[in-house]
Design a protein around this motif. Structure first.
Motif, mmCIF file in Angstrom:
data_model
loop_
_atom_site.group_PDB
_atom_site.id
_atom_site.type_symbol
_atom_site.label_atom_id
_atom_site.label_comp_id
_atom_site.label_asym_id
_atom_site.label_seq_id
_atom_site.Cartn_x
_atom_site.Cartn_y
_atom_site.Cartn_z
ATOM 1 N N LYS A 83 -0.388 3.120 6.049
ATOM 2 C CA LYS A 83 -0.095 2.527 4.962
ATOM 3 C C LYS A 83 1.424 1.868 5.008
ATOM 4 C CE LYS A 83 -3.695 4.055 2.733
ATOM 5 N NZ LYS A 83 -5.147 3.025 2.775
ATOM 6 N N ILE A 121 -1.931 5.237 -4.456
ATOM 7 C CA ILE A 121 -2.623 6.603 -4.107
ATOM 8 C C ILE A 121 -1.534 7.802 -4.292
ATOM 9 C CG2 ILE A 121 -3.759 8.170 -2.502
ATOM 10 C CD1 ILE A 121 -4.350 5.711 -0.814
ATOM 11 N N ARG A 148 0.782 -1.081 -0.164
ATOM 12 C CA ARG A 148 -0.084 0.018 -0.021
ATOM 13 C C ARG A 148 1.045 1.533 0.000
ATOM 14 N NH1 ARG A 148 -3.168 -0.812 5.268
ATOM 15 N NH2 ARG A 148 -0.987 -1.227 5.923
ATOM 16 N N TYR A 204 -0.142 9.515 10.600
ATOM 17 C CA TYR A 204 0.003 8.648 9.620
ATOM 18 C C TYR A 204 0.614 7.300 9.909
ATOM 19 C CZ TYR A 204 -2.067 12.531 6.489
ATOM 20 O OH TYR A 204 -2.488 13.598 6.002
ATOM 21 N N PHE A 213 5.164 5.749 2.603
ATOM 22 C CA PHE A 213 4.877 7.108 2.204
ATOM 23 C C PHE A 213 6.123 7.643 1.283
ATOM 24 C CE2 PHE A 213 2.310 10.563 3.987
ATOM 25 C CZ PHE A 213 1.093 9.701 4.208
ATOM 26 N N THR A 263 4.662 7.955 -10.154
ATOM 27 C CA THR A 263 3.277 6.947 -10.069
ATOM 28 C C THR A 263 3.441 5.930 -11.065
ATOM 29 O OG1 THR A 263 2.462 8.918 -8.732
ATOM 30 C CG2 THR A 263 0.975 7.369 -9.599
ATOM 31 N N VAL A 279 1.678 5.393 -0.869
ATOM 32 C CA VAL A 279 1.321 6.929 -1.053
ATOM 33 C C VAL A 279 2.307 7.648 -1.667
ATOM 34 C CG1 VAL A 279 0.500 8.991 -0.071
ATOM 35 C CG2 VAL A 279 -0.262 6.738 0.846
ATOM 36 N N VAL A 297 -1.296 11.576 -4.209
ATOM 37 C CA VAL A 297 -1.534 12.898 -3.577
ATOM 38 C C VAL A 297 -0.885 14.243 -4.254
ATOM 39 C CG1 VAL A 297 -2.194 14.075 -1.415
ATOM 40 C CG2 VAL A 297 -2.054 11.476 -1.638
ATOM 41 N N LYS A 318 -5.759 11.697 -5.457
ATOM 42 C CA LYS A 318 -6.602 12.477 -4.287
ATOM 43 C C LYS A 318 -5.837 13.762 -4.371
ATOM 44 C CE LYS A 318 -7.197 10.962 -0.191
ATOM 45 N NZ LYS A 318 -8.708 10.949 -0.026
ATOM 46 N N MET A 372 3.126 10.997 -2.067
ATOM 47 C CA MET A 372 2.675 12.345 -1.636
ATOM 48 C C MET A 372 3.400 13.377 -2.412
ATOM 49 S SD MET A 372 0.770 14.073 0.554
ATOM 50 C CE MET A 372 0.389 12.837 1.687
ATOM 51 N N LEU A 421 -5.116 8.222 4.840
ATOM 52 C CA LEU A 421 -3.897 7.984 4.377
ATOM 53 C C LEU A 421 -3.110 7.305 5.666
ATOM 54 C CD1 LEU A 421 -2.935 11.208 2.525
ATOM 55 C CD2 LEU A 421 -3.816 9.123 1.432
#
Length: 453
Positions: A345, A300, A275, A373, A348, A287, A277, A302, A331, A279, A342
């Motif tokens: 996870k 995800i 999982r 987080y 990060f 990504t 993120v 962001v 997001k 950021m 968030l």
């Protein structure tokens, strides 16, 4: 911001055709970043005077920047000083002259050298008068420089960096513009835009026919392109190198490629990595690469900028039919706005993010990451300020929006603080080409939860 151009001689009237402007009308156009006005203040048989005037739109220039609300954007010399902004706003208005493409009946005048007198300023520069002369005199200009008057005690008068420059020469109109559009940003030592491959193309186009033989060629190229990978890619300093060396330059990876590859490889080997993120995902370049990593079940992206997020979505949409690609969730958000979705996870990622945050806000930001987080791993990359010397950047930062750039010791101290004041242990690494005495261009820290926590 303004440039005054005086043209002398019996053919002076031809200049209006070379810049494609009616000498009897005021030219006024809004361009992205400002307003351009061109007016013929004198239009006689043997003398033509033209004023090129730019009014900067400070609001337009700060749009889509993370520090848009900061008042410091409006308290500066950019709206009055001749600079890279002046050139970028004026470029379209004088495009006919820059490209040497007037109407067919006037093409013979493109290569005609007119007696010219050019005055521009104020120019804020750290270059000495000797260095400025060394830029223009090899091109045939007679140079005179006047320091700007400042309302300060006499002891400080000589320290004013604002200068008014007058050039006299027999030059073609096209060369005159090309010289200024290359050399003004060099003297200004400020770029309001991001330096990328487009700057290489511009330098090659405007430098055609004169830059290769200029005695300050190396200085001009380094001040224009700043980053060593762009300088290498441009080949402007390697015209005499053999084919084997040129092939090596072509295959050389950019720092961005190094960075993304390193992060992806790190994600693959971390024990908890399903999982993720990203950021501050920006245009989605990282990504997109993470979407192909086996084992990731949730990704995800962001990003606070709607414009950047739209670019990311277009990039990702082109990959949806690729086999084994995980489509990310987009997001809107930033580190300044807590989002409970968030929490907890596995990883990060803050890739080149923290340097865009005011240092006095970093403590609260990381306190939130580590206490609320609580990702299993946190990956951070940021520029190594020590390495800027390798890029010949002097005191400049790598991007105009960077609030700080830490050297290796500062980064080590910051990382050590959080290792001692959180439930995380940390590993420090580097990204890019290592240079003895300066380290890696990018610094990297990987925080992982301590065992048993």
């Amino acid at each position: 911001m303004q440039i005054s151009l005086k043209v002398y001689g019996e053919h002076a009237g031809m200049v209006s055709h070379l810049i494609a402007k009616n000498p009897h009308n005021l030219y006024e156009r809004k361009e992205k970043g400002g307003l351009v006005r061109i007016v013929f203040t004198k239009n006689e048989e043997r003398e033509v005077n033209i004023l090129f005037f730019v009014t900067v739109d400070n609001v337009e220039l700060t749009k889509n920047q993370t520090n848009f609300s900061s008042i410091t954007h409006y308290i500066n010399d950019r709206e009055s000083a001749v600079s890279s902004i002046f050139c970028s706003v004026l470029r379209k208005a004088v495009g006919t002259a820059l490209n040497g493409k007037p109407k067919e009946e006037f093409k013979d005048w493109v290569n005609f050298a007119f007696p010219l007198e050019i005055t521009f300023g104020p120019l804020s520069t750290n270059l000495s008068e000797k260095e400025i002369r060394e830029l223009f005199e090899p091109l045939g200009y007679e140079v005179s420089i006047e320091n700007g008057k400042v309302l300060l005690p006499a002891a400080f008068q000589k320290k004013s960096s604002a200068k008014f420059i007058t050039l006299k020469a027999n030059q073609t109109i096209q060369d005159f513009f090309r010289h200024l559009f290359v050399l003004i940003p060099v003297m200004d030592q400020y770029k309001h835009y991001f330096i990328d491959e487009k700057e290489v193309d511009k330098l090659k186009r405007y430098g055609e026919g004169w830059l290769s033989s200029h005695p300050k060629k190396s200085f001009i190229i380094k001040e224009s392109l700043i980053f060593s990978d762009l300088i290498d890619k441009s080949r402007l300093l390697d015209s005499n190198s053999n084919n084997q060396k040129q092939e090596t330059i072509v295959k050389k990876k950019s720092l961005n490629q190094w960075r993304y590859e390193k992060i992806v490889e790190t994600v693959k080997i971390l024990p908890h990595n399903s999982r993720i993120v990203d950021m501050g995902a920006g245009e989605g370049k990282l990504t997109a690469q993470l979407g192909f990593v086996n084992g990731i079940k949730e990704l995800i992206a962001v990003e606070p900028s709607e414009r950047e997020q739209q670019k990311a979505k277009k990039r990702i949409e082109a990959l949806v039919d690729k086999p084994d690609f995980l489509f990310p969730t987009f997001k809107w958000g930033s580190l300044f706005y807590y989002d409970s979705e968030l929490e907890n996870k596995d990883i990060f990622i803050l890739c080149e993010v923290i340097e865009h945050i005011d240092e006095n806000r970093l403590f609260k930001t990381f306190e939130t990451i580590f206490t609320k987080y609580q990702p299993y791993h946190l990956i951070i990359t940021t520029p190594n300020q020590d390495y800027n010397v390798v890029y010949d950047m002097k005191e400049a930062k790598r991007h105009s929006d960077h609030r700080f750039e830490w050297n290796r010791q500062q980064f080590q101290e910051w990382v050590s603080y959080w290792q001692n004041h959180s439930t995380y242990e940390v590993q420090i690494d580097g990204i890019g080409e290592f240079v003895e005495g300066f380290g890696f261009p990018t610094q990297m820290a990987i925080f992982s939860k301590k065992r048993g926590v």
